[in-house]
Design an enzyme around this catalytic site. Structure first.
Site, mmCIF file in Angstrom:
data_model
loop_
_atom_site.group_PDB
_atom_site.id
_atom_site.type_symbol
_atom_site.label_atom_id
_atom_site.label_comp_id
_atom_site.label_asym_id
_atom_site.label_seq_id
_atom_site.Cartn_x
_atom_site.Cartn_y
_atom_site.Cartn_z
ATOM 1 N N HIS A 85 0.842 -1.202 0.000
ATOM 2 C CA HIS A 85 0.000 0.000 0.000
ATOM 3 C C HIS A 85 0.875 1.249 0.000
ATOM 4 O O HIS A 85 2.067 1.198 0.311
ATOM 5 C CB HIS A 85 -0.919 -0.008 1.221
ATOM 6 C CG HIS A 85 -0.153 -0.086 2.502
ATOM 7 N ND1 HIS A 85 0.555 0.982 3.015
ATOM 8 C CD2 HIS A 85 0.076 -1.118 3.328
ATOM 9 C CE1 HIS A 85 1.160 0.608 4.118
ATOM 10 N NE2 HIS A 85 0.904 -0.665 4.335
ATOM 11 N N ASP A 346 4.031 -4.720 3.468
ATOM 12 C CA ASP A 346 5.495 -4.821 3.402
ATOM 13 C C ASP A 346 6.008 -6.200 3.810
ATOM 14 O O ASP A 346 6.835 -6.802 3.127
ATOM 15 C CB ASP A 346 6.141 -3.743 4.293
ATOM 16 C CG ASP A 346 5.530 -3.663 5.696
ATOM 17 O OD1 ASP A 346 4.572 -4.408 5.983
ATOM 18 O OD2 ASP A 346 6.025 -2.852 6.500
#
Ligand SMILES: *[C@@H]1O[C@H](CO)[C@@H](O)[C@H](O)[C@H]1NC(C)=O
Ligand SMILES: *[C@@H]1O[C@H](CO)[C@@H](O)[C@H](O)[C@H]1NC(C)=O
Ligand SMILES: *[C@@H]1O[C@H](CO)[C@@H](O)[C@H](O)[C@H]1NC(C)=O
Ligand SMILES: *[C@@H]1O[C@H](CO)[C@@H](O)[C@H](O)[C@H]1NC(C)=O
Ligand SMILES: *[C@@H]1O[C@H](CO)[C@@H](O)[C@H](O)[C@H]1NC(C)=O
Ligand SMILES: *[C@@H]1O[C@H](CO)[C@@H](O)[C@H](O)[C@H]1NC(C)=O
Ligand SMILES: *[C@@H]1O[C@H](CO)[C@@H](O)[C@H](O)[C@H]1NC(C)=O
Ligand SMILES: *[C@@H]1O[C@H](CO)[C@@H](O)[C@H](O)[C@H]1NC(C)=O
Ligand SMILES: *[C@@H]1O[C@H](CO)[C@@H](O)[C@H](O)[C@H]1NC(C)=O
Ligand SMILES: *[C@@H]1O[C@H](CO)[C@@H](O)[C@H](O)[C@H]1NC(C)=O
Length: 493
Positions: A85, A346
């Site tokens: 994101h 991540d």
């Protein structure tokens, strides 16, 4: 000298400035001769963005100097992307820490700050309320929604040839894990990539983040994560010497102030989020570049030992995506389709990189000092908006290479050659060698991570996606009314 000088001044100050000062030689009419066609500064390593770890704004990976475009004689015929994101507001835990450390400063009752903190006389905390917590940022140069849209728009130029907007009645699936900020990033990316066609062409698939998804997930977990010895011992104040120095410096400038290493860590982390939200932060200059390097390294340690190659189960976690990608690449665009756009966190990308052997340092990261060179700089790996792009290339023969199908890894827009296989065009690897090297090296996720036969055993949604457009856009305010995270578990949208 004088006439020449005044002519030059006139040229610089006069009407020619409107069009730029142009050389009067053939072939140079449209060149601005004082502009450098090739930038000489290359300052990207000497930037705070390279030392905010995964918390701060996106920056391209420092490249090895390999051209980003397809090598001569090659064309991309399939692209598989995994993107984090975009830039966002802080999560609840860090946001609470920011307030704790800020309160230590404000509770000194100082009415007029001096020294490094003098900007606090007019500064205001940038999180106006809990309703923004954990969401994408939307204003300023590093806005997360802008990251998603701009990246989509750029990839639309780069990979737009892989779909035909004049074709009738086509569906191109996109895949987002079931988390609000990830879904909003995916949607903005899709709008940038497909433009007006996004609504009718894209079918947004939401893949729940839950453990019950087993291997059929963009966010697989490991039930047997027994490698927590180092990970769980990492604390916010690793590398305390640097943070203690910063604390002592600030404490000496403000009466009654008693910050410690943890507070310095919190305030530096807060700085990264102020950049995400506001685009600038007076806090950047409160800390020295050495302190920023130390902060960045705390992040590198955390990713490396908790969700990267330093955790022995993470290669198996990343093998899920690596193996499924291998299947897509071998099926090729005719059978599998040409565009696979995926969105996650991540800590879902770092295992994939570990499985592919990208960015894995030869030695474990040291806990007592910052290594040089540091091949595991998080800002080069998973900054906000970070992404791994796998390109399938069809190439004509060159002097050195045969015609055929090749594969390249692009990490944050830098080409990163595959270890042990880089003799193809532009340091790519032939698909057949890539397949044999990778398939023999990937650990078994199901066994390593302790999933029994009742869990999905492999990634399946790329071949069995839904064609509904129902999840392409928000149907309610994206901002949760209460503190907390809106997660999308398939149907919640
Ligand atoms: C490969 O060669 C063919 C025949 O010369 C040519 O039409 C095609 O454009 C070439 N492909 C690339 C990617 O350059
Ligand atoms: C700051 O002011 C508050 C409220 O007046 C008081 O309780 C507190 O002791 C003061 N703190 C310091 C460090 O003087
Ligand atoms: C893309 O949008 C254009 C303009 O609305 C339309 O003519 C075209 O059919 C669309 N393509 C697809 C595949 O839906
Ligand atoms: C579009 O494709 C769907 C599924 O492939 C099919 O059911 C539908 O009839 C098609 N519509 C048109 C207008 O061709
Ligand atoms: C810093 O102070 C906080 C209390 O404000 C405490 O929780 C934390 O453990 C301290 N950190 C260090 C490294 O002493
Ligand atoms: C720890 O993980 C390894 C695989 O990485 C596995 O071989 C071993 O059995 C695990 N140990 C326990 C106690 O789960
Ligand atoms: C690799 O992927 C293929 C197809 O997606 C699947 O059939 C196979 O079981 C996977 N292998 C492993 C070890 O997960
Ligand atoms: C593929 O691997 C074989 C065997 O190691 C090697 O001879 C060949 O040069 C490789 N081809 C490419 C394109 O890397
Ligand atoms: C698989 O594991 C789950 C939870 O760990 C358990 O509830 C289930 O009974 C197991 N299924 C099989 C077939 O062993
Ligand atoms: C497709 O929709 C069905 C029914 O809602 C759901 O069970 C399935 O998980 C969905 N698949 C994907 C890939 O979203």
């Amino acid at each position: 000298m004088a006439p020449l000088y005044s002519t030059l001044v006139a040229a610089l100050a006069g009407a020619s400035m409107a069009t730029g000062y142009q050389a009067n030689r053939p072939g140079t009419q449209n060149r601005y001769i004082f502009a450098k066609p090739y930038d000489q500064s290359f300052l990207d390593g000497y930037s705070v963005l390279k030392h905010v770890g995964g918390q701060g704004p996106y920056s391209n990976r420092q490249s090895y100097g390999i051209g980003r475009d397809p090598p001569g004689g090659c064309a991309v015929d399939q692209v598989i992307m995994l993107k984090r994101h975009g830039e966002r507001w802080p999560d609840p835990g860090p946001a609470a820490n920011f307030k704790t450390s800020l309160n230590k400063i404000y509770s000194t009752n100082t009415t007029s700050f001096t020294g490094a903190l003098s900007f606090l006389n007019s500064w205001e905390y940038f999180v106006p309320g809990n309703r923004y917590i954990a969401l994408e940022s939307y204003n300023g140069p590093y806005a997360g929604l802008l990251d998603g849209y701009r990246h989509g728009a750029e990839y639309g130029v780069r990979y737009g040839h892989l779909w035909d907007p004049t074709a009738a009645n086509i569906t191109i699936p996109m895949f987002s894990s079931g988390y609000e900020r990830i879904l909003t990033t995916a949607r903005k990316f899709g709008e940038g990539f497909f433009g007006w066609n996004y609504t009718d062409v894209v079918a947004m698939n939401i893949i729940p983040e839950q453990v019950y998804m087993g291997a059929n997930s963009l966010t697989p977990t490991c039930l047997k994560d027994n490698d927590t010895a180092i990970c769980s011992q990492l604390t916010a104040s690793n590398l305390q010497p640097q943070f203690n120095v910063a604390a002592a410096r600030l404490n000496s400038q403000t009466r009654n102030l008693n910050l410690n290493a943890t507070d310095i860590y919190n305030l530096m982390q807060m700085t990264a989020y102020e950049l995400n939200v506001r685009g600038y932060s007076d806090w950047v200059d409160v800390f020295s570049l050495d302190e920023w390097v130390a902060f960045g390294y705390t992040q590198d340690l955390s990713y490396y030992y908790c969700s990267g190659p330093g955790d022995k189960n993470m290669r198996a976690v990343g093998a899920v995506y690596a193996n499924a990608s291998l299947t897509l690449l071998n099926e090729g665009p005719e059978k599998a389709g040409a565009i696979y756009l995926n969105f996650c966190h991540d800590t879902n990308i770092t295992p994939v990189l570990a499985a592919l052997g990208l960015s894995s340092p030869a030695q474990d990261l040291p806990l007592d000092h910052i290594p040089f060179p540091n091949d595991y700089n998080t800002a080069n790996i998973v900054p906000m908006g970070g992404h791994l792009t796998i390109e399938r290339l069809t190439c004509n023969a060159t002097v050195n290479t045969e015609a055929g199908v090749y594969v390249r890894h692009v990490l944050n827009e830098a080409v990163v050659p595959f270890t042990g296989c880089q003799t193809g065009p532009g340091f790519s690897c032939s698909l057949s060698n890539y397949t044999s090297l990778l398939s023999s090296s990937l650990p078994n996720f199901i066994q390593t991570c302790g999933f029994n036969s009742s869990y999905p055993q492999y990634l399946d949604f790329w071949w069995n996606y839904n064609t509904t457009h129902a999840y392409n856009f928000e149907t309610q305010s994206p901002i949760p009314a209460e503190e907390g995270l809106l997660t999308y578990q398939g149907t919640a949208a």
